[in-house]
Design an enzyme around this catalytic site. Structure first.
Site, PDB file in Angstrom:
ATOM      1  N   ARG A 228     156.425  29.698  31.153  1.00 32.75           N
ATOM      2  CA  ARG A 228     157.512  29.884  30.198  1.00 32.75           C
ATOM      3  C   ARG A 228     158.887  30.122  30.844  1.00 32.75           C
ATOM      4  O   ARG A 228     158.809  31.134  31.830  1.00 32.75           O
ATOM      5  CB  ARG A 228     157.285  30.683  29.037  1.00 32.75           C
ATOM      6  CG  ARG A 228     156.198  30.220  28.060  1.00 32.75           C
ATOM      7  CD  ARG A 228     156.866  29.132  27.075  1.00 32.75           C
ATOM      8  NE  ARG A 228     155.911  28.459  25.923  1.00 32.75           N
ATOM      9  CZ  ARG A 228     155.258  27.540  26.448  1.00 32.75           C
ATOM     10  NH1 ARG A 228     155.051  26.862  27.600  1.00 32.75           N
ATOM     11  NH2 ARG A 228     154.427  27.088  25.536  1.00 32.75           N
ATOM     12  N   HIS A 276     160.230  20.695  31.862  1.00 34.45           N
ATOM     13  CA  HIS A 276     159.098  21.089  30.865  1.00 34.45           C
ATOM     14  C   HIS A 276     158.054  20.090  30.677  1.00 34.45           C
ATOM     15  O   HIS A 276     157.766  19.868  29.645  1.00 34.45           O
ATOM     16  CB  HIS A 276     159.603  21.878  29.800  1.00 34.45           C
ATOM     17  CG  HIS A 276     158.915  23.009  29.141  1.00 34.45           C
ATOM     18  ND1 HIS A 276     159.456  23.694  28.590  1.00 34.45           N
ATOM     19  CD2 HIS A 276     157.543  22.832  29.109  1.00 34.45           C
ATOM     20  CE1 HIS A 276     158.416  24.745  27.717  1.00 34.45           C
ATOM     21  NE2 HIS A 276     157.124  23.922  28.285  1.00 34.45           N
TER      22      HIS A 276
END
Length: 313
Positions: A228, A276
């Site tokens: 993350r 991502h």
């Protein structure tokens, strides 16, 4: 009864269609058509609006559309129902593909060969054996363990760190605060697959980067973050790249997403950026897994992969 779906606009139709195909006895609705609907018993979410599920009196469970659940837990109005993280072979395999790809690219000097190609330079570099390199994986859950297994098959030495001690075949295990420092010091390439929690937020900072192994067979330490963006402090990573504490980095996640166009990471010669995209959640594969959980629940069986809200994963 009804299943509510909230996700990115471009993926919404695929998830609704996929879930409906596996749940013929349920009504599947996008969030816009199901606000405060009392028939909703299950919510399938990715980056949902903060007030979306606060007033659903018959909600039975919440399912995350990704491996992480921090996007759900940051909602301060969450009802007291189980939160289920998706555990699926497809998602796990995709993450392992990313990890192996980036480890191999750094290991086989991809950056240097790309620079040579741009300069029209024909020059063979010395080539290490995989067994000369140690890869440390932070986060030894389903994703970390699968990535470790695949890296071991290629011959890499693999160690792993987790909050609590775990036994994984062939992997040198570390745990706890002291264990993290030891794992960093033992790893030539550090792969971060940790969830974002109160304890891990900002973990990849100056102290973390200073604890990484300085001298490695690759010429310096390498960081790969596919966990993350909130795990890292971008300014500290850039400083470590500048002062030599870090040789190269592959970053799939960032503190601000999309990554701003003026971010120094875009043009940094020793940083590889992906948007991502390490492990995409494919409705074709994951809808069946989520539907299976809902069917099992209807049959009186317990849900699997329930999140510990206090731990954050």
């Amino acid at each position: 009864m009804t299943v509510l779906v909230s996700t990115k606009a471009e993926a919404l139709d695929g998830w609704c269609t996929g879930l409906a195909a596996h749940l013929p006895d349920e009504v599947v609705k996008p969030a816009a058509d199901a606000v405060n609907d009392p028939t909703i018993e299950f919510a399938v979410l990715w980056q949902q609006p903060g007030d979306l599920i606060a007033n659903l009196p018959n909600l039975k469970a919440i399912f995350s559309l990704g491996a992480g659940v921090d996007h759900i837990l940051r909602d301060t109005n969450l009802p007291d129902v189980p939160i289920v993280r998706v555990v699926a072979e497809d998602l796990t395999s995709r993450m392992s593909e990313y990890v192996v790809w980036r480890v191999l690219d750094h290991f086989r000097q991809g950056r240097l060969y790309r620079e040579q190609q741009s300069a029209h330079l024909w020059s063979e570099r010395p080539q290490l054996a995989a067994g000369a390199v140690s890869v440390g994986i932070l986060g030894m859950g389903e994703l970390g363990q699968d990535a470790a297994k695949k890296l071991q098959m290629l011959g890499f030495n693999v160690c792993g760190w987790s909050r609590s001690a775990k036994e994984v075949s062939g992997v040198k295990g570390y745990s706890g605060a002291a264990g993290l420092q030891d794992c960093l010091a033992a790893s030539d390439i550090v792969v971060v697959l940790l969830p974002l929690t109160a304890q891990t937020r900002g973990l990849i900072d100056n102290r973390f980067l200073s604890a990484m192994k300085r001298k490695t067979p690759l010429g310096g330490p390498v960081l790969i973050n596919a966990g993350r963006g909130g795990l890292q402090k971008s300014e500290d990573i850039l400083a470590a790249l500048s002062d030599g504490r870090l040789m190269e980095a592959s970053l799939d996640v960032f503190e601000q997403e999309p990554l701003p166009s003026d971010s120094p990471f875009w043009a940094h010669p020793r940083v590889f950026v992906t948007p991502h995209a390490a492990a995409a959640s494919d409705p074709g594969a994951l809808a069946r897994v989520i539907a299976g959980q809902i069917k099992a629940y209807r049959a009186g069986k317990p849900l699997s992969g329930i999140v510990d809200r206090q731990a954050g994963y």
